[in-house]
Scaffold this motif. Structure first.
Motif, mmCIF file in Angstrom:
data_model
loop_
_atom_site.group_PDB
_atom_site.id
_atom_site.type_symbol
_atom_site.label_atom_id
_atom_site.label_comp_id
_atom_site.label_asym_id
_atom_site.label_seq_id
_atom_site.Cartn_x
_atom_site.Cartn_y
_atom_site.Cartn_z
ATOM 1 N N TRP A 44 0.815 -1.213 0.000
ATOM 2 C CA TRP A 44 0.000 0.000 0.000
ATOM 3 C C TRP A 44 0.851 1.266 0.000
ATOM 4 O O TRP A 44 0.435 2.289 -0.539
ATOM 5 C CB TRP A 44 -0.965 -0.004 1.175
ATOM 6 N N ALA A 47 1.532 1.649 -3.670
ATOM 7 C CA ALA A 47 0.384 1.584 -4.581
ATOM 8 C C ALA A 47 0.164 2.876 -5.362
ATOM 9 O O ALA A 47 -0.138 2.826 -6.565
ATOM 10 C CB ALA A 47 -0.881 1.196 -3.816
ATOM 11 N N PRO A 48 0.302 4.074 -4.754
ATOM 12 C CA PRO A 48 0.123 5.300 -5.551
ATOM 13 C C PRO A 48 1.111 5.391 -6.715
ATOM 14 O O PRO A 48 0.752 5.878 -7.801
ATOM 15 C CB PRO A 48 0.361 6.414 -4.529
ATOM 16 N N ARG A 49 2.325 4.922 -6.499
ATOM 17 C CA ARG A 49 3.314 4.948 -7.585
ATOM 18 C C ARG A 49 2.907 4.018 -8.715
ATOM 19 O O ARG A 49 3.057 4.350 -9.896
ATOM 20 C CB ARG A 49 4.686 4.544 -7.022
ATOM 21 N N ASN A 51 -0.138 3.138 -9.412
ATOM 22 C CA ASN A 51 -1.309 3.749 -10.033
ATOM 23 C C ASN A 51 -0.872 4.789 -11.066
ATOM 24 O O ASN A 51 -1.406 4.852 -12.176
ATOM 25 C CB ASN A 51 -2.175 4.403 -8.952
ATOM 26 N N GLU A 52 0.126 5.604 -10.716
ATOM 27 C CA GLU A 52 0.633 6.620 -11.631
ATOM 28 C C GLU A 52 1.348 5.969 -12.816
ATOM 29 O O GLU A 52 1.245 6.436 -13.953
ATOM 30 C CB GLU A 52 1.583 7.555 -10.891
ATOM 31 N N ILE A 76 -9.873 0.562 -0.902
ATOM 32 C CA ILE A 76 -9.215 1.315 -1.974
ATOM 33 C C ILE A 76 -9.388 2.819 -1.763
ATOM 34 O O ILE A 76 -8.440 3.598 -1.909
ATOM 35 C CB ILE A 76 -9.768 0.890 -3.348
ATOM 36 N N ARG A 79 -7.103 3.996 1.033
ATOM 37 C CA ARG A 79 -5.668 3.967 0.735
ATOM 38 C C ARG A 79 -5.262 4.843 -0.449
ATOM 39 O O ARG A 79 -4.158 5.392 -0.472
ATOM 40 C CB ARG A 79 -5.253 2.520 0.431
ATOM 41 N N LEU A 80 -6.142 4.960 -1.442
ATOM 42 C CA LEU A 80 -5.769 5.644 -2.679
ATOM 43 C C LEU A 80 -6.678 6.802 -3.050
ATOM 44 O O LEU A 80 -6.415 7.491 -4.040
ATOM 45 C CB LEU A 80 -5.758 4.640 -3.842
ATOM 46 N N ARG A 83 -9.040 8.524 -7.182
ATOM 47 C CA ARG A 83 -8.380 8.801 -8.459
ATOM 48 C C ARG A 83 -7.622 7.562 -8.929
ATOM 49 O O ARG A 83 -6.402 7.573 -9.083
ATOM 50 C CB ARG A 83 -7.447 9.999 -8.317
ATOM 51 N N LEU A 84 -8.347 6.504 -9.144
ATOM 52 C CA LEU A 84 -7.737 5.243 -9.562
ATOM 53 C C LEU A 84 -7.737 5.176 -11.085
ATOM 54 O O LEU A 84 -8.780 5.284 -11.725
ATOM 55 C CB LEU A 84 -8.532 4.070 -8.986
ATOM 56 N N LEU A 90 -6.258 -3.069 -9.868
ATOM 57 C CA LEU A 90 -6.064 -3.381 -8.454
ATOM 58 C C LEU A 90 -7.161 -4.340 -8.016
ATOM 59 O O LEU A 90 -8.328 -3.970 -7.960
ATOM 60 C CB LEU A 90 -6.088 -2.099 -7.627
#
Length: 200
Positions: A44, A47-49, A51-52, A76, A79-80, A83-84, A90
């Protein structure tokens, strides 16, 4: 069919299962770009990286466990945020990856050498599917299964010393994701999502 550029698993078995699903569906991916994050914390955190990366570089398949969280969308969002990227696939196993393994009833019963009737009918609803596999192994007709999967007497370990290796072997050589998806709604949703994204 569009390839998956990166596969990320919360743990080794998650990463292995994600790769097996892609192979089963005929989705191109590079096994060398299949990452085991070694736990939910690292998964987690990064995870943002991922996603980008999906937003800019192509499809990313990431697999983690719901564990004790109430629902996947809530986890989700927590945690994120919302803006998925549509290319960040995921997927969250309910309640953990072992639920998907238990869902392939006949194959895992044969692998563990236990009667099929001992397997749970609704694996997604099992609170601790990893413990369920260990408990099934306790009654296995195979000494090897018992020694690999059941923790030794006196230890505080939740699983046997060769648990991960044995389950990795099951995934690679016996597990049939499409068959398992008949008994696991969360796996069926994951497969549909992957199919839809890679066929665009």
């Amino acid at each position: 069919m569009n390839p998956v550029e990166l596969v990320v698993g919360e743990g080794l078995l998650d990463a292995r299962a994600a790769g097996k699903i892609l192979r089963t569906l005929g989705v191109p991916f590079d096994p060398a770009r299949c990452i085991d994050k070694g736990g939910s914390g690292a998964f987690w955190r990064d995870a943002p990286r991922y996603n980008e990366m999906a937003r800019n570089d192509g499809l990313v398949l990431a697999l983690t466990d719901l564990d004790r969280n109430l629902c996947a969308p809530g986890l989700i969002a927590e945690r994120l945020g919302r803006r998925l990227s549509s290319r960040f696939l995921l997927r969250i196993a309910s309640r953990m990856l072992e639920s998907w393994l238990l869902a392939d009833t006949s194959n895992i019963a044969g692998y563990l050498r236990v009667p099929t009737k001992r397997l749970p009918r609704d694996p997604d609803a099992v609170g601790n599917p990893k413990q369920t596999i260990v408990n099934l192994a306790r009654d296995s007709r195979s000494r090897r299964v018992r020694e690999d999967l059941v923790p030794e007497t006196g230890t505080t370990a939740p699983v046997g010393k060769n648990y991960t290796r044995a389950m990795e072997n099951f995934i690679d050589t016996h597990w049939e994701p499409l068959e398992a998806s008949r008994s696991s709604p969360s796996l069926a949703r994951a497969i549909r999502t992957i199919q839809a994204a890679t066929s665009l």
